[in-house]
Write an enzyme that holds these catalytic residues in place. Structure first.
Site, PDB file in Angstrom:
ATOM      1  N   HIS A 306     -12.356  -2.937  -9.406  1.00 11.12           N
ATOM      2  CA  HIS A 306     -10.894  -3.046  -9.501  1.00 11.12           C
ATOM      3  C   HIS A 306     -10.732  -4.604  -8.897  1.00 11.12           C
ATOM      4  O   HIS A 306     -10.703  -4.939  -7.566  1.00 11.12           O
ATOM      5  CB  HIS A 306     -10.093  -2.358  -8.700  1.00 11.12           C
ATOM      6  CG  HIS A 306      -8.613  -2.277  -8.862  1.00 11.12           C
ATOM      7  ND1 HIS A 306      -8.223  -1.520  -9.447  1.00 11.12           N
ATOM      8  CD2 HIS A 306      -7.759  -3.296  -8.462  1.00 11.12           C
ATOM      9  CE1 HIS A 306      -6.448  -1.885  -9.441  1.00 11.12           C
ATOM     10  NE2 HIS A 306      -6.578  -3.003  -8.798  1.00 11.12           N
ATOM     11  N   HIS A 349      -6.342  -0.995   1.492  1.00  9.16           N
ATOM     12  CA  HIS A 349      -6.626  -2.304   2.052  1.00  9.16           C
ATOM     13  C   HIS A 349      -5.441  -2.794   2.976  1.00  9.16           C
ATOM     14  O   HIS A 349      -4.556  -2.127   2.987  1.00  9.16           O
ATOM     15  CB  HIS A 349      -6.410  -3.511   0.653  1.00  9.16           C
ATOM     16  CG  HIS A 349      -5.176  -3.372  -0.017  1.00  9.16           C
ATOM     17  ND1 HIS A 349      -4.651  -2.318  -1.024  1.00  9.16           N
ATOM     18  CD2 HIS A 349      -4.018  -4.431   0.110  1.00  9.16           C
ATOM     19  CE1 HIS A 349      -3.308  -2.623  -1.359  1.00  9.16           C
ATOM     20  NE2 HIS A 349      -3.116  -3.864  -0.904  1.00  9.16           N
ATOM     21  N   GLU A 355       3.296  -8.018   1.454  1.00  9.20           N
ATOM     22  CA  GLU A 355       3.743  -7.857   0.065  1.00  9.20           C
ATOM     23  C   GLU A 355       4.866  -7.258   0.011  1.00  9.20           C
ATOM     24  O   GLU A 355       5.259  -6.124   0.749  1.00  9.20           O
ATOM     25  CB  GLU A 355       2.471  -7.035  -0.457  1.00  9.20           C
ATOM     26  CG  GLU A 355       1.112  -7.453  -0.195  1.00  9.20           C
ATOM     27  CD  GLU A 355       0.065  -6.402  -0.689  1.00  9.20           C
ATOM     28  OE1 GLU A 355       0.408  -5.378  -1.079  1.00  9.20           O
ATOM     29  OE2 GLU A 355      -1.013  -6.686  -0.381  1.00  9.20           O
ATOM     30  N   HIS A 379       4.641  -3.946   2.566  1.00  8.78           N
ATOM     31  CA  HIS A 379       3.579  -3.884   3.200  1.00  8.78           C
ATOM     32  C   HIS A 379       3.208  -5.158   4.118  1.00  8.78           C
ATOM     33  O   HIS A 379       2.701  -6.120   3.463  1.00  8.78           O
ATOM     34  CB  HIS A 379       2.312  -3.421   2.579  1.00  8.78           C
ATOM     35  CG  HIS A 379       2.732  -2.007   1.681  1.00  8.78           C
ATOM     36  ND1 HIS A 379       2.808  -2.127   0.506  1.00  8.78           N
ATOM     37  CD2 HIS A 379       2.771  -0.815   2.032  1.00  8.78           C
ATOM     38  CE1 HIS A 379       3.265  -0.900  -0.079  1.00  8.78           C
ATOM     39  NE2 HIS A 379       3.289  -0.245   1.072  1.00  8.78           N
ATOM     40  N   HIS A 385      -2.380   0.257   3.377  1.00 12.77           N
ATOM     41  CA  HIS A 385      -1.787   0.810   2.244  1.00 12.77           C
ATOM     42  C   HIS A 385      -2.810   1.148   1.131  1.00 12.77           C
ATOM     43  O   HIS A 385      -3.905   0.636   1.227  1.00 12.77           O
ATOM     44  CB  HIS A 385      -0.459   0.177   1.956  1.00 12.77           C
ATOM     45  CG  HIS A 385      -0.603  -1.245   1.413  1.00 12.77           C
ATOM     46  ND1 HIS A 385      -0.914  -2.409   2.431  1.00 12.77           N
ATOM     47  CD2 HIS A 385      -0.400  -1.901   0.302  1.00 12.77           C
ATOM     48  CE1 HIS A 385      -1.137  -3.573   1.710  1.00 12.77           C
ATOM     49  NE2 HIS A 385      -0.724  -3.179   0.448  1.00 12.77           N
TER      50      HIS A 385
HETATM   51 FE   LIG Z   1      -1.138  -4.382  -1.382  1.00 16.08          FE
END
Ligand SMILES: [Fe+2]
Length: 454
Positions: A306, A349, A355, A379, A385
């Site tokens: 990803h 992560h 964010e 976050h 998260h």
């Molecule tokens: Fe994120």
């Protein structure tokens, strides 16, 4: 020159407004040296500031960068208008009932934060009165960071305009269409589209389809631009030709208007004895624009793993540190998930950047529940998260086949500076105090006796 809306004067009544909305004409491109006039001959040829502009118009420049910014990134627009902007009354500070748009805020919180959608008001509220600030990073006084606002509006801004001297406004309707009347022309934005209003440009918001709700990123830093594509090549992600900028249109009206200015996080009000939307012609590269998120060409893995979400960057506001944005706007639109032997949803992560996420429609592939269209999450830097427990279980156990992610558009504002919540964000009943619980079912599954390649 484009002059389709050449002699339209008023947009007061619904019938007229709808007709204008349906007939909107746009110029294509991003950051072009646009030229447009609503009356043939209004735009000077070969110079910016003639001794006597045509038709008795006044010339006025709007800067988007300092005068001496390098040519490649220099932004400015020349307007030819019925009255210059200096014709305005004295400003008075507006006191609001809540701390919306005020600089009062609390420290960045170490926990993940999430909110349910704000309900539409059951009283008449226009776009400006319906703005509530959720979080602020940086400070408009130092040209840094960005603020996140949520809006919920039910009525038009009638004989009322707004100018934000603190930052440009990236507006993302989640419900209902916006008709944005600006000094440089009119544009619409419906869900799945975004609109950007340059810093310092006067505008008003009408609601041709009724109530509207959505998100605003107020960018205090350098103006949003398209990201470099590097090894991707000449095309991909958001392409220049898909950005739309309005053509000149004007109102020749002596009706009194209220002008609200946002300066230093405060709202100020003054009166004009005329419509501020009286620009008959303009040329330059400071201009509002819109973009259909369904035009975004997503780039992703066709082998495994990803990639980082930077591949979804639509617009970026660079900072003075290369590769570290003052603010990025990323959109996760329709795309195929095909990566083999890979955990496909967003990974767990802790990000050095902060964010903000919103959801326009559908379901985000990192969350099985709790994050719904109109909702929001924050976050902050290094706040852990990722997929909730149910998403993790499904993604780990599923048989991987090519899968098309449709009917979902999530987006992210990412900033290098911590996002500080406002008191409104902390106190609103829409705040989810149990957000952290979405990960609580992630049980220990370690078994050191099992074969490592299981
Ligand atoms: Fe994120």
């Amino acid at each position: 020159m484009n002059s389709k809306l050449s002699v339209e004067r008023e947009v007061r009544d619904t019938a007229t407004r709808t007709r204008l909305t349906n007939e909107l004409t746009y110029q294509t491109g991003f950051g072009n040296e646009f030229s447009t006039e609503a009356i043939s001959g209004a735009l000077p040829i070969g110079q910016n500031n003639p001794q006597k502009p045509a038709f008795g118009l006044y010339a006025e420049q709007l800067s988007g960068t300092s005068f001496t910014t390098a040519r490649a990134t220099n932004l400015r627009t020349w307007m030819y208008r019925i009255r210059p902007s200096v014709l305005q009354g004295t400003y008075r500070l507006i006191r609001k009932d809540s701390n919306a748009l005020a600089p009062l805020d609390v420290a960045p919180l170490p926990e993940a934060q999430r909110w349910n959608p704000q309900p539409l008001p059951d009283t008449p509220v226009d776009f400006v009165d319906g703005l509530n600030t959720l979080a602020i990073s940086g400070d408009p006084a130092t040209l840094s960071g960005a603020a996140v606002h949520l809006y919920a509006a039910t009525i038009d801004m009638d004989r009322k305009a707004f100018v934000n001297t603190d930052g440009e406004m990236l507006i993302i309707p989640q419900q209902g269409t916006l008709c944005l009347i600006t000094e440089l022309g009119m544009l619409t934005a419906k869900p799945r589209e975004i609109a950007v209003i340059p810093r310092g440009l006067k505008f008003a918001v009408h609601l041709p389809d009724g109530p509207s709700r959505g998100y605003v990123c107020e960018n205090h830093g350098s103006a949003f631009r398209l990201p470099d594509l590097g090894l991707i090549g000449a095309s991909g992600l958001a392409n220049r030709r898909d950005f739309l900028t309005p053509v000149a249109r004007f109102e020749d009206s002596d009706a009194a208007h209220e002008l609200i200015a946002k300066t230093g996080g405060q709202l100020w009000s003054t009166t004009l004895d005329h419509s501020p939307f009286d620009v008959v012609a303009w040329h330059g590269n400071v201009a509002p624009y819109k973009y259909d998120l369904d035009r975004f060409q997503s780039i992703g893995s066709i082998s495994f793993d990803h990639p980082d979400p930077s591949i979804y960057t639509v617009l970026t506001s660079p900072s003075d540190t290369p590769g570290t944005a003052n603010a990025d706007f990323c959109a996760l639109t329709t795309r195929w998930a095909v990566a083999e032997h890979t955990f496909r949803p967003p990974y767990f992560h802790r990000n050095v950047m902060s964010e903000f996420m919103g959801l326009i429609c559908g379901a985000h592939d990192a969350k099985a529940g709790g994050f719904v269209p109109g909702g929001a999450s924050i976050h902050n830097a290094f706040t852990p998260h990722g997929p909730d427990a149910e998403t993790y279980r499904r993604a780990r156990d599923t048989t991987l086949e090519p899968h098309k992610i449709t009917e979902s558009i999530a987006f992210m504002f990412e900033t290098r500076l911590p996002l500080r919540l406002t008191a409104w964000a902390v106190q609103t009943p829409q705040r989810q105090h149990d957000y952290q619980q979405c990960w609580s079912a992630l049980a220990k599954q370690f078994d050191g006796d099992r074969h490592a390649t299981e």
